[in-house]
Design a protein around this motif. Structure first.
Motif, mmCIF file in Angstrom:
data_model
loop_
_atom_site.group_PDB
_atom_site.id
_atom_site.type_symbol
_atom_site.label_atom_id
_atom_site.label_comp_id
_atom_site.label_asym_id
_atom_site.label_seq_id
_atom_site.Cartn_x
_atom_site.Cartn_y
_atom_site.Cartn_z
ATOM 1 N N ALA A 299 35.337 48.425 24.873
ATOM 2 C CA ALA A 299 35.270 47.354 25.812
ATOM 3 C C ALA A 299 35.787 47.495 27.513
ATOM 4 C CB ALA A 299 36.591 46.496 25.625
ATOM 5 N N GLY A 300 35.041 46.900 28.081
ATOM 6 C CA GLY A 300 35.060 46.759 29.576
ATOM 7 C C GLY A 300 33.836 46.188 30.297
ATOM 8 N N ALA A 301 33.800 46.300 31.449
ATOM 9 C CA ALA A 301 32.550 45.781 32.481
ATOM 10 C C ALA A 301 31.784 46.980 32.282
ATOM 11 C CB ALA A 301 33.122 45.612 33.904
ATOM 12 N N THR A 303 29.609 48.819 34.079
ATOM 13 C CA THR A 303 29.528 49.465 35.444
ATOM 14 C C THR A 303 28.728 50.420 35.674
ATOM 15 O OG1 THR A 303 31.470 50.798 34.776
ATOM 16 C CG2 THR A 303 31.846 48.653 35.889
ATOM 17 N N GLY A 304 27.698 50.926 34.719
ATOM 18 C CA GLY A 304 26.994 51.785 35.014
ATOM 19 C C GLY A 304 26.809 52.918 34.161
ATOM 20 N N PRO A 305 26.226 54.075 34.433
ATOM 21 C CA PRO A 305 26.351 55.394 33.508
ATOM 22 C C PRO A 305 27.550 56.131 33.337
ATOM 23 C CG PRO A 305 25.296 55.864 35.674
ATOM 24 C CD PRO A 305 25.386 54.500 35.660
ATOM 25 N N ASP A 306 28.556 55.812 34.262
ATOM 26 C CA ASP A 306 29.670 56.631 34.214
ATOM 27 C C ASP A 306 30.880 55.819 33.543
ATOM 28 O OD1 ASP A 306 31.028 59.021 34.383
ATOM 29 O OD2 ASP A 306 32.163 58.299 36.089
ATOM 30 N N GLY A 307 30.692 54.489 33.011
ATOM 31 C CA GLY A 307 31.515 53.486 32.814
ATOM 32 C C GLY A 307 32.157 53.835 31.005
ATOM 33 N N ASP A 308 33.190 53.485 30.497
ATOM 34 C CA ASP A 308 33.632 53.477 29.409
ATOM 35 C C ASP A 308 32.646 53.283 28.147
ATOM 36 O OD1 ASP A 308 36.087 54.524 29.985
ATOM 37 O OD2 ASP A 308 37.115 52.719 29.281
ATOM 38 N N LEU A 309 31.830 52.140 28.486
ATOM 39 C CA LEU A 309 30.948 51.620 27.337
ATOM 40 C C LEU A 309 30.080 52.800 27.319
ATOM 41 C CD1 LEU A 309 30.301 47.900 28.720
ATOM 42 C CD2 LEU A 309 31.902 48.788 26.983
ATOM 43 N N VAL A 310 29.513 53.272 28.322
ATOM 44 C CA VAL A 310 28.198 54.690 28.008
ATOM 45 C C VAL A 310 29.082 55.756 27.330
ATOM 46 C CG1 VAL A 310 26.822 56.092 29.328
ATOM 47 C CG2 VAL A 310 26.945 53.362 30.055
ATOM 48 N N PHE A 548 39.960 51.213 30.118
ATOM 49 C CA PHE A 548 39.463 49.643 30.215
ATOM 50 C C PHE A 548 39.052 49.432 31.602
ATOM 51 C CE2 PHE A 548 41.620 49.823 26.029
ATOM 52 C CZ PHE A 548 40.769 49.891 25.172
ATOM 53 N N PRO A 549 38.710 50.295 32.743
ATOM 54 C CA PRO A 549 38.590 49.628 33.989
ATOM 55 C C PRO A 549 37.570 48.523 34.043
ATOM 56 C CG PRO A 549 37.087 51.711 33.692
ATOM 57 C CD PRO A 549 37.814 51.375 32.376
ATOM 58 N N LEU A 550 38.180 47.571 35.133
ATOM 59 C CA LEU A 550 37.380 46.443 35.400
ATOM 60 C C LEU A 550 37.351 46.312 36.843
ATOM 61 C CD1 LEU A 550 38.961 43.854 32.709
ATOM 62 C CD2 LEU A 550 36.706 44.829 32.553
ATOM 63 N N PRO A 551 36.269 45.719 37.381
ATOM 64 C CA PRO A 551 36.370 45.439 38.889
ATOM 65 C C PRO A 551 37.047 44.126 39.278
ATOM 66 C CG PRO A 551 34.141 44.862 37.867
ATOM 67 C CD PRO A 551 35.063 45.449 36.649
ATOM 68 N N PHE A 552 38.262 44.211 39.007
ATOM 69 C CA PHE A 552 38.949 42.688 38.834
ATOM 70 C C PHE A 552 39.381 42.460 40.240
ATOM 71 C CE2 PHE A 552 42.260 45.661 39.393
ATOM 72 C CZ PHE A 552 43.445 44.941 40.306
ATOM 73 N N THR A 553 39.322 43.285 41.393
ATOM 74 C CA THR A 553 39.273 42.771 42.510
ATOM 75 C C THR A 553 38.534 41.920 43.011
ATOM 76 O OG1 THR A 553 38.365 44.773 43.444
ATOM 77 C CG2 THR A 553 40.873 44.868 43.180
ATOM 78 N N GLU A 554 37.192 42.017 42.497
ATOM 79 C CA GLU A 554 36.133 41.171 42.882
ATOM 80 C C GLU A 554 36.034 39.946 42.301
ATOM 81 O OE1 GLU A 554 32.561 43.262 42.217
ATOM 82 O OE2 GLU A 554 33.639 45.407 43.125
ATOM 83 N N TRP A 555 37.033 39.946 41.086
ATOM 84 C CA TRP A 555 37.081 38.545 40.366
ATOM 85 C C TRP A 555 38.170 37.396 40.364
ATOM 86 C CZ3 TRP A 555 35.416 41.477 35.119
ATOM 87 C CH2 TRP A 555 34.290 42.132 35.267
ATOM 88 N N MET A 556 39.045 37.621 41.569
ATOM 89 C CA MET A 556 39.888 36.801 41.831
ATOM 90 C C MET A 556 39.824 35.859 42.645
ATOM 91 S SD MET A 556 43.286 39.358 41.406
ATOM 92 C CE MET A 556 43.092 40.473 43.009
#
Length: 606
Positions: A299-301, A303-310, A548-556
């Motif tokens: 799970a996660g956002a 976020t590109g080639p270095d994210g958890d999902l990849v 599980f990093p999320l760009p939450f600071t942009e989502w508040m």
């Protein structure tokens, strides 16, 4: 895995509510137990239970479960939330003593063990659990929790009655308790983003039973008389163990393999959470060896080639595993955040709770009921590079603090302690006790760690700071996993957070876990890396830690009206601080996250 609620009174007490209201409290826990519901009512004790059927899914596992005494009359009644990982061994020992079982359910194993061995059974069983056992003959009630606190239990003692449940908002839902904010904990939450610290919760008067603790209640008198007992204590730090990684790695691998295999037992579909990091890759790698067709989830956002999902996808592809993703975008985050706070009745601790709930919901939709996860590895084996690097500097005398607890509190603060008087209005600051309780709690916890480890003085011992992370940080992570997964009716299991593995890990020299002079990630979890170097792909070994990093600071953005409209927030914060958070949340994210959570949570208060 389940949820339960109960009320206990003395000789002249009453439950304080009728049966229909009690059932309504029980059914607030329906997400913890969608498969069955039960109730037990006697003169002094009411128990309500919701069941998530995992071991022996037949009706034979119905709870509350009652067992007759020697005279044939009903004596012991158990409400239980958890799993036993040495169920077979305990059954064999009980059968050797003449016990006959009527089910394959571990609830019956635990009930019969408690009936035969009483409190001594706690040290014989291995697993994650919280429980309530009523002995109708002795008129005693026992509440207990597993050694590391994987499964929760909350209570309130209101004088004439004891109210307890698997979630704090259910306890607060009883009219004699009430859902009122604890101002000292609200202030503590702003700094720590923890909704439980020790026994204290966000609700005034609602307490948490601590990990490895039990409560014994005598109900024979006019009112319940209860006392708390620490039935489990961690190992002392060993000073005669070899610091050679090559000697320790096989021991660690044998113990962890055993724990993972035990955690795979279920009569329902089991899967694994796979982030592409070291811990989840180890658990997945071992589990796939004994579980054909193991499914994995991340799970996660995106976020590109270095994210958890990849990274998770790459590991799954290399091992030929069926893998699915739960992608969290801004819309999902905002909606799920508010819904989770409302449903679980507490603010969120970390933003990635949303991701954990998202992946739990996804795997549940696919038919999985149980998942294994990697919580506990960092706290037991030295996986936190930045916190340990800071602690190393404190140990070396490079960072000043009034005490080790004060250092730990400042090093991990969201809202800095020195800013609280400016953030809170004068009345709220006074009502919170000016954080005296919070400061004292952290110092007391460090002292408890020191006593437990068997080290006199020694605040400059880095091993103690790692143990502190296990005692305080792991408790929060396990709570986060429990609430986020159970909200989706999923049982999350944690092979690292196992009492037997913890006993081994706590005695290992620090050198085999963490190297203060090394460079991360190789400097962290050294013995784990050595133990599984033939199993874990090199790309995972080289990857820096993520969770599980999320760009939450942009989502508040967009919560100004929520903040301004919250009586609790207006009571707590200075008006200009509310305006600042509402106008620029992404800039002051460390203040905005707890403030918005408090605003969302306050909608459910009295």
């Amino acid at each position: 895995m389940c949820g339960f609620v109960g009320i206990a009174t003395g000789r002249n007490g009453t439950p304080g509510i009728d049966t229909s209201a009690f059932l309504a409290l029980r059914d607030r826990l329906a997400h913890r137990g969608p498969d069955d519901a039960g109730i037990y009512q006697s003169e002094r004790v009411w128990l309500g239970h919701r069941r998530l059927a995992v071991i022996d899914t037949s009706d034979a596992g119905h709870q509350p479960m009652t067992l007759a005494g020697e005279d044939g009359a009903a004596r012991y009644t158990l409400a239980y939330n958890g799993e036993l990982y040495n169920d077979r061994e305990i059954r064999e020992e009980l059968r050797a003593r003449g016990v006959r079982f009527r089910s394959e359910c571990d609830t019956e194993t635990l009930l019969r063990a408690l009936a035969l061995w009483s409190g001594a059974a706690m040290r014989r069983v291995r697993g994650m659990f919280s429980l309530a056992l009523y002995d109708a003959h002795l008129r005693t009630l026992t509440l207990a929790r597993d050694p590391l606190g994987v499964k929760p239990l909350y209570y309130a003692l209101t004088g004439e009655r004891l109210v307890f449940a698997s979630e704090p908002h259910v306890v607060a839902g009883h009219p004699s308790v009430g859902a009122r904010a604890d101002f000292a904990m609200c202030s503590a939450y702003m700094t720590t983003i923890r909704t439980v610290l020790g026994e204290r919760t966000m609700y005034e008067g609602v307490r948490a039973l601590r990990a490895g603790q039990l409560m014994q209640c005598d109900l024979s008198g006019e009112k319940p008389v209860c006392r708390l007992v620490d039935w489990w204590r961690s190992e002392r730090i060993g000073d005669d163990e070899s610091d050679e990684i090559t000697e320790q790695a096989p021991r660690v691998r044998k113990a962890l393999d055993d724990s993972i295999l035990r955690h795979m037992r279920a009569d329902v579909p089991v899967c694994a959470l796979l982030s592409g990091g070291l811990d989840s890759t180890i658990t997945t790698g071992v589990a796939r060896g004994v579980h054909d067709g193991l499914r994995t989830y991340s799970a996660g956002a995106d976020t590109g080639p270095d994210g958890d999902l990849v990274h998770a996808q790459e590991v799954a592809r290399e091992w030929g595993l069926a893998h699915e993703r739960a992608v969290v975008d801004e819309g999902h985050f905002r909606t799920s955040w508010a819904q989770m706070v409302e449903r679980q009745g507490v603010p969120l601790s970390t933003p990635n709770e949303v991701a954990i709930h998202a992946v739990a919901s996804r795997l549940r939709d696919d038919g999985c009921v149980v998942t294994i996860s990697g919580e506990g590895a960092d706290e037991l084996f030295g996986g936190y590079a930045q916190p340990l690097a800071l602690a190393s500097r404190y140990v070396a005398g490079e960072i000043d603090a009034p005490g080790p607890g004060a250092f730990e509190l400042a090093a991990n603060a969201w809202a800095p302690m020195e800013s609280k008087a400016q953030l809170l209005n004068a009345q709220a600051w006074d009502a919170s006790g000016r954080d005296a309780w919070l400061s004292g709690f952290y110092e007391d916890e460090f002292e408890a760690v020191r006593t437990e480890a068997g080290i006199a003085g020694g605040e400059r011992d880095l091993q103690l700071h790692l143990r502190f992370l296990r005692r305080v940080n792991l408790a929060g992570l396990l709570q986060r996993l429990d609430t986020a997964t159970m909200l989706a009716s999923v049982e999350g299991r944690t092979p690292f957070a196992d009492a037997h593995l913890a006993a081994l890990a706590e005695t290992l020299p620090l050198e085999v876990k963490y190297d203060p002079e090394g460079e991360p990630p190789a400097s962290t979890k050294r013995v784990l890396r050595a133990a599984y170097e033939d199993l874990v792909p090199g790309s995972v070994m080289r990857r820096h830690k993520a969770s599980f990093p999320l760009p939450f600071t942009e989502w508040m953005e967009g919560h100004r009206e929520t903040l301004v409209g919250s009586p609790l927030v207006r009571t707590l914060y200075q008006p200009e601080v509310i305006e600042l958070i509402g106008a620029r949340p992404s800039e002051v994210w460390n203040l905005a996250w707890p403030a918005i959570n408090l605003a969302l949570w306050s909608r459910g208060l009295d």
